[in-house]
Design a protein around this motif. Structure first.
Motif, PDB file in Angstrom:
ATOM      1  N   UNK A  28       0.782  -1.230   0.000  1.00 11.30           N
ATOM      2  CA  UNK A  28       0.000   0.000   0.000  1.00 11.30           C
ATOM      3  C   UNK A  28       0.815   1.280   0.000  1.00 11.30           C
ATOM      4  N   UNK A  29       2.046   1.240   0.509  1.00 12.17           N
ATOM      5  CA  UNK A  29       2.809   2.480   0.627  1.00 12.17           C
ATOM      6  C   UNK A  29       4.031   2.447  -0.297  1.00 12.17           C
ATOM      7  N   UNK A  30       4.606   3.627  -0.508  1.00 16.64           N
ATOM      8  CA  UNK A  30       5.823   3.708  -1.315  1.00 16.64           C
ATOM      9  C   UNK A  30       6.932   2.873  -0.682  1.00 16.64           C
ATOM     10  N   UNK A  31       7.020   2.888   0.641  1.00 12.49           N
ATOM     11  CA  UNK A  31       8.011   2.070   1.334  1.00 12.49           C
ATOM     12  C   UNK A  31       7.820   0.589   1.079  1.00 12.49           C
ATOM     13  N   UNK A  32       6.559   0.133   1.048  1.00 17.41           N
ATOM     14  CA  UNK A  32       6.267  -1.273   0.743  1.00 17.41           C
ATOM     15  C   UNK A  32       6.769  -1.643  -0.649  1.00 17.41           C
ATOM     16  N   UNK A  33       6.544  -0.765  -1.620  1.00 21.21           N
ATOM     17  CA  UNK A  33       6.969  -1.046  -2.988  1.00 21.21           C
ATOM     18  C   UNK A  33       8.494  -1.030  -3.106  1.00 21.21           C
ATOM     19  N   UNK A  34       9.156  -0.125  -2.402  1.00 19.00           N
ATOM     20  CA  UNK A  34      10.614  -0.119  -2.414  1.00 19.00           C
ATOM     21  C   UNK A  34      11.167  -1.408  -1.825  1.00 19.00           C
ATOM     22  N   UNK A  35      10.592  -1.868  -0.713  1.00 15.28           N
ATOM     23  CA  UNK A  35      11.044  -3.131  -0.101  1.00 15.28           C
ATOM     24  C   UNK A  35      10.808  -4.304  -1.051  1.00 15.28           C
ATOM     25  N   UNK A  36       9.685  -4.292  -1.775  1.00 12.94           N
ATOM     26  CA  UNK A  36       9.402  -5.341  -2.754  1.00 12.94           C
ATOM     27  C   UNK A  36      10.528  -5.416  -3.790  1.00 12.94           C
ATOM     28  N   UNK A  37      11.063  -4.263  -4.159  1.00 14.85           N
ATOM     29  CA  UNK A  37      12.145  -4.200  -5.145  1.00 14.85           C
ATOM     30  C   UNK A  37      13.520  -4.432  -4.513  1.00 14.85           C
ATOM     31  N   UNK A  38      13.550  -4.728  -3.204  1.00 12.73           N
ATOM     32  CA  UNK A  38      14.806  -5.005  -2.527  1.00 12.73           C
ATOM     33  C   UNK A  38      15.572  -3.754  -2.126  1.00 12.73           C
ATOM     34  N   UNK A  39      14.876  -2.631  -2.030  1.00 13.16           N
ATOM     35  CA  UNK A  39      15.513  -1.363  -1.677  1.00 13.16           C
ATOM     36  C   UNK A  39      15.076  -0.902  -0.293  1.00 13.16           C
ATOM     37  N   UNK A  40      15.984  -0.268   0.416  1.00 16.56           N
ATOM     38  CA  UNK A  40      15.714   0.255   1.746  1.00 16.56           C
ATOM     39  C   UNK A  40      15.058   1.636   1.634  1.00 16.56           C
ATOM     40  N   UNK A  41      13.832   1.797   2.129  1.00 12.14           N
ATOM     41  CA  UNK A  41      13.165   3.100   2.065  1.00 12.14           C
ATOM     42  C   UNK A  41      13.935   4.220   2.766  1.00 12.14           C
ATOM     43  N   UNK A  42      14.853   3.868   3.678  1.00 15.63           N
ATOM     44  CA  UNK A  42      15.662   4.893   4.342  1.00 15.63           C
ATOM     45  C   UNK A  42      16.698   5.502   3.404  1.00 15.63           C
ATOM     46  N   UNK A  43      17.008   4.823   2.312  1.00 13.46           N
ATOM     47  CA  UNK A  43      18.006   5.328   1.379  1.00 13.46           C
ATOM     48  C   UNK A  43      17.463   5.712   0.021  1.00 13.46           C
ATOM     49  N   UNK A  44      16.185   5.378  -0.228  1.00 11.88           N
ATOM     50  CA  UNK A  44      15.595   5.631  -1.549  1.00 11.88           C
ATOM     51  C   UNK A  44      14.202   6.215  -1.413  1.00 11.88           C
ATOM     52  N   UNK A  45      13.818   6.981  -2.429  1.00 10.66           N
ATOM     53  CA  UNK A  45      12.435   7.443  -2.578  1.00 10.66           C
ATOM     54  C   UNK A  45      11.852   6.733  -3.789  1.00 10.66           C
ATOM     55  N   UNK A  46      10.529   6.668  -3.840  1.00 12.90           N
ATOM     56  CA  UNK A  46       9.837   6.064  -4.974  1.00 12.90           C
ATOM     57  C   UNK A  46       9.133   7.159  -5.752  1.00 12.90           C
ATOM     58  N   UNK A  47       9.191   7.053  -7.068  1.00 12.05           N
ATOM     59  CA  UNK A  47       8.484   8.000  -7.927  1.00 12.05           C
ATOM     60  C   UNK A  47       7.814   7.226  -9.051  1.00 12.05           C
TER      61      UNK A  47
END
Length: 82
Positions: A28-47
């Protein structure tokens, strides 16, 4: 459509050019989608890339209403300087 069939429906998207299938309501959240892609939301933003190349950036805790075939990109928040 039954509730069981609806809960197993997936939506195809891409994140950084890699294909993913997501279940609406599960990621549901941008952080969830970043984690799905194997990325840490603390270091990346989603656009998301919208029509005419417009880019919309999400906050990590912002809800993302995923649409079929949307193209998402990660944006690195900081990069170390050599």
């Amino acid at each position: 459509m039954t509730d069981d069939a609806r809960s197993h429906h997936t939506v195809p998207i891409t994140i950084d050019g890699r294909p993913f299938e997501v279940e609406p309501g599960r990621h549901e959240t941008a952080g969830d989608l970043l984690r799905l892609a194997g990325l840490d939301p603390n270091g990346y933003d989603l656009a998301v890339i919208r029509e005419h190349g417009e880019i919309h950036k999400f906050a990590d805790n912002q809800r993302v209403d995923v649409q079929p075939h949307e193209k998402f990109v990660s944006i690195r928040q900081t990069a170390p300087v050599a």
